[in-house]
Scaffold this motif. Sequence first.
Motif, PDB file in Angstrom:
ATOM      1  N   LEU A  38      49.084  52.272  45.368  1.00 51.63           N
ATOM      2  CA  LEU A  38      48.188  51.374  44.657  1.00 51.63           C
ATOM      3  C   LEU A  38      47.610  52.083  43.436  1.00 51.63           C
ATOM      4  O   LEU A  38      47.199  53.241  43.532  1.00 51.63           O
ATOM      5  CB  LEU A  38      47.033  50.938  45.563  1.00 51.63           C
ATOM      6  N   PHE A  39      47.547  51.389  42.313  1.00 51.81           N
ATOM      7  CA  PHE A  39      46.906  51.912  41.111  1.00 51.81           C
ATOM      8  C   PHE A  39      45.723  51.023  40.750  1.00 51.81           C
ATOM      9  O   PHE A  39      45.853  49.799  40.666  1.00 51.81           O
ATOM     10  CB  PHE A  39      47.890  51.995  39.945  1.00 51.81           C
ATOM     11  N   LEU A  40      44.582  51.655  40.518  1.00 57.50           N
ATOM     12  CA  LEU A  40      43.362  50.946  40.165  1.00 57.50           C
ATOM     13  C   LEU A  40      43.325  50.645  38.667  1.00 57.50           C
ATOM     14  O   LEU A  40      44.182  51.112  37.920  1.00 57.50           O
ATOM     15  CB  LEU A  40      42.158  51.781  40.591  1.00 57.50           C
ATOM     16  N   GLY A 128      49.991  55.394  49.317  1.00 55.89           N
ATOM     17  CA  GLY A 128      49.421  56.132  48.199  1.00 55.89           C
ATOM     18  C   GLY A 128      48.390  55.332  47.431  1.00 55.89           C
ATOM     19  O   GLY A 128      48.412  54.092  47.424  1.00 55.89           O
ATOM     20  N   ILE A 129      47.486  56.042  46.770  1.00 60.83           N
ATOM     21  CA  ILE A 129      46.503  55.413  45.903  1.00 60.83           C
ATOM     22  C   ILE A 129      46.267  56.321  44.703  1.00 60.83           C
ATOM     23  O   ILE A 129      46.193  57.544  44.839  1.00 60.83           O
ATOM     24  CB  ILE A 129      45.180  55.127  46.655  1.00 60.83           C
ATOM     25  N   GLY A 130      46.188  55.728  43.510  1.00 59.08           N
ATOM     26  CA  GLY A 130      46.016  56.515  42.296  1.00 59.08           C
ATOM     27  C   GLY A 130      45.080  55.841  41.314  1.00 59.08           C
ATOM     28  O   GLY A 130      44.925  54.613  41.320  1.00 59.08           O
ATOM     29  N   GLY A 131      44.462  56.657  40.491  1.00 54.79           N
ATOM     30  CA  GLY A 131      43.562  56.115  39.492  1.00 54.79           C
ATOM     31  C   GLY A 131      43.229  57.137  38.434  1.00 54.79           C
ATOM     32  O   GLY A 131      43.639  58.301  38.505  1.00 54.79           O
ATOM     33  N   HIS A 132      42.466  56.682  37.453  1.00 60.94           N
ATOM     34  CA  HIS A 132      42.046  57.529  36.332  1.00 60.94           C
ATOM     35  C   HIS A 132      40.578  57.279  36.061  1.00 60.94           C
ATOM     36  O   HIS A 132      40.104  56.138  36.109  1.00 60.94           O
ATOM     37  CB  HIS A 132      42.873  57.202  35.086  1.00 60.94           C
TER      38      HIS A 132
END
Length: 249
Positions: A38-40, A128-132
């Motif tokens: 997942l991308f925020l 998975g999870i990802g962000g900036h």
Amino acid sequence: MPPKMGFKLHSPETNTEYAIDVVASRRRPSTSSPPAILFLDGDNQFQAAVTAYRRLRQARRIPELVLVGIGYGAGYGKPANRRGRDYTPTAHSDEPESGGADAFLKFLQKTLWPELERRYALHPKVRGIGGHSLGSLLVLHALWRRPLFFTHYLASAPSIWWDGRSILKIAARRRAREAALPARLFLSAGERDSESMLVDLTLLERQLAVKPFRGLAVTSRRFPKRDHYNVMPDAFGTGLATLLGDDAG
């Protein structure tokens, strides 16, 4: 390359409708079960993740994944964008609705993930999870919460500064309760990011080194000639390859 598909999903946990974008090669039924990440900040950042992923696939550096962007149908600063609420673990006067991270994580786990499993054949054990930036604050909060839901965490230029670096205190409490944390974490920032962002990231790295979690594999990177705004393609690409690439440990 796989097309990008989308749908709307209402969250009973936050009473918000989210715009969900998905890049996947196959719909059910499928003989394969690729991992999903997942991308925020899907409205503003998902395309950077998709571009990085497609380049990695073309170079044969990463297996098939399901990429999911979670947005609001509204970008930064728009009234419908609720990142200031959803991505912050603690409340602060700077953001009146802040502190909604736990409810948002419940949405990801209890509503979104089952819907993704209904639509796609997902790997049952790799999540998975990802962000900036502020999204990475949420990524770190997800890592410190129990029980652990995700297995792979990509945190690009995390906003550790939020609420007096409260995320470091949350991590310390998690470490005091339990030393085991079986997961993979990728931390990064551009070398030209602000001094405060780089100092805060170093504080987190030192904290994890002095009192490491058993089973937590941490990789940290600094990207030359990159700042807070143009680092995403490097961070997302290197992060995906490190965490989920063919040579990932």
